[in-house]
Design a protein around this motif. Structure first.
Motif, PDB file in Angstrom:
ATOM      1  N   GLU A 145      58.078  79.988  -7.877  1.00 59.93           N
ATOM      2  CA  GLU A 145      57.098  79.449  -8.816  1.00 59.93           C
ATOM      3  C   GLU A 145      57.428  79.884 -10.243  1.00 59.93           C
ATOM      4  OE1 GLU A 145      52.259  78.872  -9.236  1.00 59.93           O
ATOM      5  OE2 GLU A 145      53.043  80.604  -8.112  1.00 59.93           O
ATOM      6  N   LEU A 146      57.817  81.135 -10.428  1.00 61.39           N
ATOM      7  CA  LEU A 146      58.201  81.607 -11.749  1.00 61.39           C
ATOM      8  C   LEU A 146      59.460  80.884 -12.219  1.00 61.39           C
ATOM      9  CD1 LEU A 146      58.023  83.406 -14.208  1.00 61.39           C
ATOM     10  CD2 LEU A 146      59.070  85.264 -12.878  1.00 61.39           C
ATOM     11  N   ILE A 147      60.412  80.684 -11.320  1.00 58.26           N
ATOM     12  CA  ILE A 147      61.619  79.936 -11.676  1.00 58.26           C
ATOM     13  C   ILE A 147      61.248  78.530 -12.132  1.00 58.26           C
ATOM     14  CG2 ILE A 147      63.715  78.881 -10.730  1.00 58.26           C
ATOM     15  CD1 ILE A 147      63.993  81.352  -8.932  1.00 58.26           C
ATOM     16  N   GLY A 148      60.320  77.892 -11.402  1.00 54.05           N
ATOM     17  CA  GLY A 148      59.883  76.555 -11.790  1.00 54.05           C
ATOM     18  C   GLY A 148      59.267  76.532 -13.178  1.00 54.05           C
ATOM     19  N   ALA A 149      58.467  77.549 -13.500  1.00 50.95           N
ATOM     20  CA  ALA A 149      57.845  77.627 -14.823  1.00 50.95           C
ATOM     21  C   ALA A 149      58.897  77.840 -15.913  1.00 50.95           C
ATOM     22  CB  ALA A 149      56.808  78.746 -14.852  1.00 50.95           C
ATOM     23  N   LEU A 150      59.870  78.701 -15.661  1.00 55.77           N
ATOM     24  CA  LEU A 150      60.922  78.952 -16.642  1.00 55.77           C
ATOM     25  C   LEU A 150      61.779  77.707 -16.866  1.00 55.77           C
ATOM     26  CD1 LEU A 150      62.003  82.525 -15.493  1.00 55.77           C
ATOM     27  CD2 LEU A 150      60.744  81.946 -17.571  1.00 55.77           C
ATOM     28  N   LEU A 151      62.082  76.980 -15.792  1.00 56.75           N
ATOM     29  CA  LEU A 151      62.868  75.755 -15.947  1.00 56.75           C
ATOM     30  C   LEU A 151      62.067  74.664 -16.643  1.00 56.75           C
ATOM     31  CD1 LEU A 151      64.808  75.643 -12.555  1.00 56.75           C
ATOM     32  CD2 LEU A 151      65.704  76.164 -14.825  1.00 56.75           C
ATOM     33  N   THR A 152      60.756  74.662 -16.461  1.00 54.56           N
ATOM     34  CA  THR A 152      59.925  73.716 -17.196  1.00 54.56           C
ATOM     35  C   THR A 152      59.972  74.026 -18.691  1.00 54.56           C
ATOM     36  OG1 THR A 152      58.471  73.446 -15.284  1.00 54.56           O
ATOM     37  CG2 THR A 152      57.613  72.733 -17.403  1.00 54.56           C
ATOM     38  N   CYS A 153      60.056  75.303 -19.041  1.00 51.87           N
ATOM     39  CA  CYS A 153      60.263  75.671 -20.448  1.00 51.87           C
ATOM     40  C   CYS A 153      61.569  75.072 -20.966  1.00 51.87           C
ATOM     41  CB  CYS A 153      60.302  77.187 -20.610  1.00 51.87           C
ATOM     42  SG  CYS A 153      58.710  78.008 -20.431  1.00 51.87           S
ATOM     43  N   SER A 154      62.598  75.040 -20.125  1.00 56.72           N
ATOM     44  CA  SER A 154      63.869  74.430 -20.523  1.00 56.72           C
ATOM     45  C   SER A 154      63.694  72.939 -20.766  1.00 56.72           C
ATOM     46  CB  SER A 154      64.924  74.653 -19.440  1.00 56.72           C
ATOM     47  OG  SER A 154      65.221  76.019 -19.273  1.00 56.72           O
ATOM     48  N   LEU A 155      62.992  72.264 -19.848  1.00 54.93           N
ATOM     49  CA  LEU A 155      62.734  70.833 -19.995  1.00 54.93           C
ATOM     50  C   LEU A 155      61.994  70.538 -21.288  1.00 54.93           C
ATOM     51  CD1 LEU A 155      62.666  67.916 -18.803  1.00 54.93           C
ATOM     52  CD2 LEU A 155      60.516  68.578 -17.689  1.00 54.93           C
ATOM     53  N   PHE A 156      61.031  71.393 -21.632  1.00 54.42           N
ATOM     54  CA  PHE A 156      60.236  71.220 -22.855  1.00 54.42           C
ATOM     55  C   PHE A 156      60.918  71.842 -24.084  1.00 54.42           C
ATOM     56  CE2 PHE A 156      55.695  70.712 -20.930  1.00 54.42           C
ATOM     57  CZ  PHE A 156      56.164  69.655 -20.160  1.00 54.42           C
ATOM     58  N   CYS A 157      62.110  72.413 -23.903  1.00 52.54           N
ATOM     59  CA  CYS A 157      62.868  73.014 -25.013  1.00 52.54           C
ATOM     60  C   CYS A 157      62.077  74.111 -25.721  1.00 52.54           C
ATOM     61  CB  CYS A 157      63.290  71.947 -26.023  1.00 52.54           C
ATOM     62  SG  CYS A 157      64.307  70.625 -25.330  1.00 52.54           S
ATOM     63  N   LEU A 158      61.447  74.988 -24.933  1.00 49.47           N
ATOM     64  CA  LEU A 158      60.563  76.011 -25.493  1.00 49.47           C
ATOM     65  C   LEU A 158      61.214  77.379 -25.652  1.00 49.47           C
ATOM     66  CD1 LEU A 158      57.188  75.206 -23.673  1.00 49.47           C
ATOM     67  CD2 LEU A 158      58.065  74.345 -25.851  1.00 49.47           C
ATOM     68  N   PHE A 159      62.451  77.544 -25.200  1.00 49.64           N
ATOM     69  CA  PHE A 159      63.104  78.842 -25.372  1.00 49.64           C
ATOM     70  C   PHE A 159      63.646  78.963 -26.788  1.00 49.64           C
ATOM     71  CE2 PHE A 159      63.540  78.490 -20.696  1.00 49.64           C
ATOM     72  CZ  PHE A 159      63.010  79.725 -20.343  1.00 49.64           C
ATOM     73  N   PRO A 160      63.393  80.089 -27.458  1.00 52.35           N
ATOM     74  CA  PRO A 160      63.985  80.291 -28.787  1.00 52.35           C
ATOM     75  C   PRO A 160      65.501  80.402 -28.677  1.00 52.35           C
ATOM     76  CG  PRO A 160      62.909  82.305 -28.001  1.00 52.35           C
ATOM     77  CD  PRO A 160      62.561  81.229 -27.017  1.00 52.35           C
ATOM     78  N   THR A 161      66.197  79.847 -29.642  1.00 54.52           N
ATOM     79  CA  THR A 161      67.660  79.801 -29.561  1.00 54.52           C
ATOM     80  C   THR A 161      68.356  80.567 -30.674  1.00 54.52           C
ATOM     81  OG1 THR A 161      67.669  77.720 -30.817  1.00 54.52           O
ATOM     82  CG2 THR A 161      67.602  77.561 -28.415  1.00 54.52           C
ATOM     83  N   SER A 162      67.640  80.948 -31.710  1.00 44.70           N
ATOM     84  CA  SER A 162      68.287  81.532 -32.888  1.00 44.70           C
ATOM     85  C   SER A 162      68.980  82.854 -32.593  1.00 44.70           C
ATOM     86  CB  SER A 162      67.259  81.720 -34.009  1.00 44.70           C
ATOM     87  OG  SER A 162      66.208  82.571 -33.581  1.00 44.70           O
ATOM     88  N   ASN A 163      68.506  83.592 -31.582  1.00 40.78           N
ATOM     89  CA  ASN A 163      69.068  84.922 -31.336  1.00 40.78           C
ATOM     90  C   ASN A 163      69.896  85.002 -30.054  1.00 40.78           C
ATOM     91  OD1 ASN A 163      66.941  84.506 -29.647  1.00 40.78           O
ATOM     92  ND2 ASN A 163      65.870  86.419 -30.107  1.00 40.78           N
ATOM     93  N   ARG A 164      70.163  83.871 -29.388  1.00 41.37           N
ATOM     94  CA  ARG A 164      70.892  83.923 -28.130  1.00 41.37           C
ATOM     95  C   ARG A 164      72.364  84.266 -28.334  1.00 41.37           C
ATOM     96  NH1 ARG A 164      68.070  81.974 -23.813  1.00 41.37           N
ATOM     97  NH2 ARG A 164      69.977  81.577 -22.621  1.00 41.37           N
ATOM     98  N   GLY A 165      72.929  83.854 -29.463  1.00 38.02           N
ATOM     99  CA  GLY A 165      74.337  84.124 -29.712  1.00 38.02           C
ATOM    100  C   GLY A 165      74.660  85.605 -29.795  1.00 38.02           C
ATOM    101  N   ALA A 166      73.707  86.407 -30.252  1.00 42.30           N
ATOM    102  CA  ALA A 166      73.944  87.846 -30.379  1.00 42.30           C
ATOM    103  C   ALA A 166      74.196  88.498 -29.029  1.00 42.30           C
ATOM    104  CB  ALA A 166      72.753  88.510 -31.075  1.00 42.30           C
ATOM    105  N   LYS A 167      73.665  87.909 -27.953  1.00 46.63           N
ATOM    106  CA  LYS A 167      73.863  88.437 -26.609  1.00 46.63           C
ATOM    107  C   LYS A 167      74.807  87.556 -25.781  1.00 46.63           C
ATOM    108  CE  LYS A 167      71.100  92.071 -26.509  1.00 46.63           C
ATOM    109  NZ  LYS A 167      71.546  93.439 -26.147  1.00 46.63           N
ATOM    110  N   ASP A 168      75.483  86.620 -26.441  1.00 42.07           N
ATOM    111  CA  ASP A 168      76.396  85.691 -25.754  1.00 42.07           C
ATOM    112  C   ASP A 168      75.698  84.957 -24.615  1.00 42.07           C
ATOM    113  OD1 ASP A 168      78.645  86.194 -27.351  1.00 42.07           O
ATOM    114  OD2 ASP A 168      79.144  87.987 -26.203  1.00 42.07           O
TER     115      ASP A 168
END
Length: 290
Positions: A145-168
């Motif tokens: 269920e948590l995986i489903g919620a996190l993937l729904t965030c992906s579908l809705f483009c809700l994950f912040p992206t500005s700092n992902r490059g710092a952690k590759d």
């Protein structure tokens, strides 16, 4: 919750916020998700074009400075309004989308339950969602269920992206996936998106109740009688050592080869590869001639 190192390591990459030991959505996001959960008669979200506008509003409420491109907007409209049949589209916006919105409303509580249980699953072994550093072994347990919620965030483009490059960290939002089907349509890409969308249809009709574990194992050098250090992340990309002579077999199974062979997967350097872009897997058989 503020003292949990695992949560603090991943929190900058999650769309929810933490205050007074509780995770929560900003109030504007809550109101928008509640409207979506009541169906298109309340939210007025009944097409891919309007869905993209709702996604943009959510991102604004989360304070994202990055704007999604025109190709992404056109991709959502193309898929949900043209590539889907009218019957499928009506079902998606009247049944599936409200269910996904209700799931996202539960994301903060799902995460809190996850961290409350994370230390008791394997006798003290850390199993919480977190950033695991290079050459660091670890395991993470997530409910479906948590995986489903996190993937729904992906579908809705809700994950912040500005700092992902710092952690590759690789891309996780679906914006480039939908942009690709508009910018350079291919039938393969359409069916890849349909496969992913079918997952959301399935969990909205019947949420699975199991758990999934992700584990990284690291080879230990403790028994090596001399000093050995792990190779750096760019070791192989910068290596100038020539390969031995080999032949490539384009057909047949590895079990059918007459000599010792290796099956080679030209994998992406990130887990998941190009699944959220235009990635395709290529597999060849390599046969050493030495």
């Amino acid at each position: 919750m503020e003292n949990r190192e695992d949560l603090i390591s991943i929190l900058p990459f999650l769309p929810v916020e933490l205050s007074s030991s509780s995770l929560f959505w900003p109030s504007q996001v809550v109101e928008g998700l509640k409207a979506l959960s009541r169906g298109p008669e309340h939210s007025r979200v009944d097409s891919g074009e309007v869905l993209f506008l709702a996604i943009s509003d959510f991102r604004d409420s989360l304070g994202f400075s990055e704007r999604l491109g025109v190709s992404t907007a056109e991709g959502y409209a193309l898929f949900f309004d043209e590539l889907m049949s009218r019957v499928e589209s009506r079902k998606w916006f009247s049944e599936v989308l409200p269910s996904l919105a209700a799931l996202l409303l539960r994301l903060p509580s799902l995460l809190e339950i996850h961290y409350q249980n994370a230390d008791n699953l394997l006798g003290g072994v850390k199993t919480g969602l977190r950033i695991i550093g290079p050459q660091e072994a670890g395991i993470v347990f997530l409910s479906q269920e948590l995986i489903g919620a996190l993937l729904t965030c992906s579908l809705f483009c809700l994950f912040p992206t500005s700092n992902r490059g710092a952690k590759d960290l690789p891309a996780i939002n679906f914006n480039q996936l939908f942009a690709s089907i508009y910018a350079n349509y291919s039938e393969n890409q359409e069916h890849k998106i349909k496969c992913l969308i079918h997952y959301f249809e399935r969990i909205s009709s019947c949420m699975p109740t199991g758990c999934v574990s992700f584990e990284r194992k690291v080879l230990s050098w403790s028994r090596v009688p001399f000093s050995v250090s792990y190779p750096k992340t760019d070791f192989w990309s910068k290596s100038a050592v020539p390969l031995c002579h080999f032949e490539v077999s384009h057909s047949g199974l590895i079990e059918d080869q007459s000599c010792e062979s290796l099956e080679v997967d030209f994998a992406n350097k990130y887990i998941g590869g190009g699944a959220l872009h235009r990635g395709c897997v290529q597999v060849f058989l390599l046969q050493s001639l030495e």
